[in-house]
Design a protein around this motif. Structure first.
Motif, mmCIF file in Angstrom:
data_model
loop_
_atom_site.group_PDB
_atom_site.id
_atom_site.type_symbol
_atom_site.label_atom_id
_atom_site.label_comp_id
_atom_site.label_asym_id
_atom_site.label_seq_id
_atom_site.Cartn_x
_atom_site.Cartn_y
_atom_site.Cartn_z
ATOM 1 N N ILE A 47 38.491 45.183 42.884
ATOM 2 C CA ILE A 47 38.479 44.055 41.842
ATOM 3 C C ILE A 47 38.481 42.506 42.563
ATOM 4 O O ILE A 47 38.289 41.213 42.370
ATOM 5 N N HIS A 48 38.653 42.859 44.457
ATOM 6 C CA HIS A 48 39.273 41.694 45.372
ATOM 7 C C HIS A 48 37.901 41.231 45.504
ATOM 8 O O HIS A 48 37.157 42.051 45.308
ATOM 9 N N LEU A 146 45.967 50.687 38.624
ATOM 10 C CA LEU A 146 46.407 49.642 38.420
ATOM 11 C C LEU A 146 45.148 48.158 37.786
ATOM 12 O O LEU A 146 45.193 48.160 36.556
ATOM 13 N N ASN A 147 43.648 48.601 38.946
ATOM 14 C CA ASN A 147 42.972 47.858 38.455
ATOM 15 C C ASN A 147 41.998 48.622 37.315
ATOM 16 O O ASN A 147 41.225 47.843 36.496
ATOM 17 N N ARG A 172 48.344 42.690 46.186
ATOM 18 C CA ARG A 172 47.624 42.948 44.293
ATOM 19 C C ARG A 172 48.524 43.725 44.098
ATOM 20 O O ARG A 172 48.944 42.791 42.633
ATOM 21 N N THR A 174 51.416 42.744 44.876
ATOM 22 C CA THR A 174 52.913 41.221 45.155
ATOM 23 C C THR A 174 52.566 40.327 43.982
ATOM 24 O O THR A 174 53.326 39.873 42.596
ATOM 25 N N LEU A 175 51.490 39.899 43.893
ATOM 26 C CA LEU A 175 50.538 39.337 42.686
ATOM 27 C C LEU A 175 50.870 40.124 40.934
ATOM 28 O O LEU A 175 51.399 38.525 40.425
ATOM 29 N N GLU A 176 50.838 40.869 41.061
ATOM 30 C CA GLU A 176 51.589 41.441 39.764
ATOM 31 C C GLU A 176 52.870 41.721 39.299
ATOM 32 O O GLU A 176 53.606 42.397 39.031
ATOM 33 N N PHE A 204 52.428 36.225 51.352
ATOM 34 C CA PHE A 204 52.828 36.807 50.859
ATOM 35 C C PHE A 204 54.669 37.038 51.743
ATOM 36 O O PHE A 204 55.213 37.702 51.872
#
Ligand SMILES: Cc1cc2nc3c(=O)[nH]c(=O)nc-3n(C[C@H](O)[C@H](O)[C@H](O)COP(=O)(O)OP(=O)(O)OC[C@H]3O[C@@H](n4cnc5c(N)ncnc54)[C@H](O)[C@@H]3O)c2cc1C
Ligand code: SF4
Lengths: 418, 113
Positions: A47-48, A146-147, A172, A174-176, A204
């Motif tokens: 999805i990136h 996850l996605n 991904r 980390t953002l979650e 990050f």
């Protein structure tokens, strides 16, 4: 047994682009077989953004890139049959398939395009020592959870391998809200793109340990700790360098393998260097009328190249169906010093031009790619920077190809003079 | 001089940026000059994620339609986490306008029928 002119195995970007190219060349009876619930392949879980800069001159996410090709296919009479698994392929191009809708079915194809993609290397493939606890996933499996499914696989994460999927998952997760403690890489350089090191790790403050590996895995039911050690030049762990990380998840991003069970069953010659079929310049395999493109042929890092390669395979399959055969004496391509493999592996003397794709074995600065016929240099291309993580390519035009006297052409790296 | 790696495209050029004039060297194309200067003044990133779908499909992928300030990434993620969507949604549909006070919108990156 049903019959179709062209059958494409796999509905990822490779299969979609190949089918579209064959359609444009006039083939009207095209069937794409895809085992998943929808077309798009691995792009559905990527999805990136970072897809399609070459192709569409804009930066798309994986689903957007796939969506553009699916929309184009919808404007044709190409049929995509999802939920359909190809179990077997024979040398005379009969496909054995199963699906909930049609049950078992045998299909006779006039021509076949292999576009099955690749899968990830697992713990077994690289034999990591330690406990057999839960909490160890390949990075791609975690990405799918996850996605697509919407499940986080853990909260405190260590990543082994610095390939792009691992880097993308570091960001991904980390953002979650997960804590990614470290990314550990066996080699002295990363296998991922520089941009992903910057935007997925540096952004990050996730440390990257080069020349390190996981030397122990601890945990009863769920993973509790991993031990990371530095390695020497021969990649052996150095005693006394152990670091212990308290974590519940280990993601493996240790490489991809082309998925060629079907190709092997059909008796197609496989190149041990790429783990994909040996192909001619038109991506035809050792079985006439069977073509291969995308990650099943060799692992690509950029989908734009997958699309381009698949278009030539699709056009070649169309030519085959129209009775046109590639002819000419065989010239073999040899990976020389510093070159891991080449695609294609051979070509017909007399073709218009040949584009050679390959990977280098090391990091090079201000080096050159030399193409030689025995002692004679046919072409030389300068490169400021080359790395194993980035696929290289050179195009040899007909005027130069016509100078080849022998039956082999070697591609090698000439290092910069000190 | 600040050394950076351009992330605008997969080539990953090694840039050198002057901290006072924001002049960039080492870029292979003009986009690298824009990136280098921005990265020192006010770095920006595109955020991609997924949102909960009410229905059989579980997640819908989304992105910010332009790069947003790097410092706002987690604020954007929080707003995305609160969102629930229902079919139909088309690629490019705006799901959250001006997310987290940036001038970027969160848009769908896949069709949902
Ligand atoms: C996690 C990840 C991140 C990436 N990030 C980027 C990026 O940022 N930018 C970029 O440009 N590229 C990126 N890439 C590379 C690019 O996405 C791939 O190179 C490309 O998707 C390969 O396309 P493909 O069609 O060959 O394979 P796939 O997309 O894997 O498609 C193969 C299809 O074949 C189907 N299939 C396999 N076997 C069978 C069978 N027996 N019967 C029926 N169907 C079958 C599979 O279900 C699948 O749908 C990434 C790749 C991965 C894995
Ligand atoms: S400077 Fe241009 S070519 Fe180099 S990485 Fe940036 S966008 Fe790509």
């Amino acid at each position: 047994m049903t019959k179709h002119e062209l059958v494409v195995i796999g509905g990822g970007p490779a299969g979609l682009a190949a089918a579209l190219a064959a359609w444009e060349q006039g083939v009207r009876d095209i069937l794409i077989l895809e085992r998943d619930k929808e077309a798009g392949g691995i792009l559905n879980q990527c999805i990136h953004n970072g897809f399609g800069l070459h192709r569409f001159k804009e930066e798309l996410t994986g689903p957007e890139y796939a969506g553009r090709f699916i929309d184009l296919v919808k404007q044709t009479d190409i049929r995509i049959r999802t939920d359909t698994m190809v179990l077997d392929l024979t040398a005379d191009r009969i496909l054995h398939t199963v699906s909930p809708q049609h049950g078992y079915e045998a299909i006779q194809a006039g021509a076949v395009i292999l576009a099955m993609g690749c899968r990830e290397r697992t713990r077994g493939a690289i034999s990591i020592p330690g406990a057999r606890c839960s909490g160890i996933f390949t990075a791609g499996a975690a990405q799918r959870f996850l996605n697509i499914e919407g499940y986080m696989v853990g909260k405190r994460v260590v990543i082994l391998g610095s390939g792009d999927i691992g880097l993308i998952m570091a960001r991904r997760m980390t953002l979650e809200g997960a804590k990614v403690l470290a990314c550990v890489e066996l080699m002295p350089y990363s296998g991922g793109l520089n941009r992903n090191i910057v935007q997925c790790l540096h952004d990050f403050d996730i440390p990257l340990y080069l020349s390190h590996t996981v030397t122990d895995i601890r945990g009863r039911d769920r993973l509790e700790q991993v031990v990371v050690s530095e390695v020497d030049e021969r990649r052996n762990p150095i005693p006394g360098t152990e670091m212990v990380f308290d974590c519940d998840t280990l993601l493996l991003s240790v490489g991809l393998l082309p998925e060629n069970e079907l190709s092997r069953q059909a008796g197609i010659e496989i190149d041990p260097r790429t783990n994909g079929p040996v192909v001619w310049e038109n991506r035809e395999t050792s079985i006439p009328g069977v073509f291969a493109c995308g990650n099943v042929l060799h692992v690509h890092d950029l989908v734009d190249y997958v699309s381009a390669e698949s278009e030539s395979a699709g056009a070649a399959a169309a030519a085959y169906l129209q009775g046109i055969r590639a002819e000419g004496e065989e010239v073999r391509l040899i990976p020389g010093s510093g070159v891991g493999y080449t695609v294609p592996q051979h070509f017909h003397r007399g073709v218009e031009n040949v584009e050679i794709f390959f990977r280098v074995r090391n990091i090079y600065h201000n080096a050159a790619i030399r193409v030689t016929d025995g002692e004679k240099q046919i072409a030389r291309f300068k490169r400021e920077h080359m790395a194993p993580g980035e696929m290289e390519n050179v195009r040899i035009p007909k005027v130069l190809l016509d100078r080849i006297a022998g039956n082999t052409l070697t591609v090698e790296i000439e290092e910069a003079a000190q | 001089m600040k050394e950076l790696i351009c992330i605008t495209c997969p080539k990953g050029c090694h840039l050198k940026v002057d901290e006072e004039t924001f002049a960039v060297t080492g870029n292979s194309c003009p986009r690298g000059a824009v990136y280098g200067a921005n990265e020192l003044r006010s770095p920006v990133r595109v955020v991609t994620s997924t949102v909960v779908v009410e229905g059989p499909a579980r997640r819908l992928p989304v992105k910010t339609d332009r790069p947003i300030p790097k410092g706002k990434m987690f604020a954007v993620m929080e707003e995305i986490a609160k969102l629930r969507v229902k079919a139909p949604v088309a690629v490019g549909d705006i799901l959250i306008p001006n997310v987290a006070g940036t001038d970027g919108n969160v848009v769908a990156t896949k069709n949902l029928q």
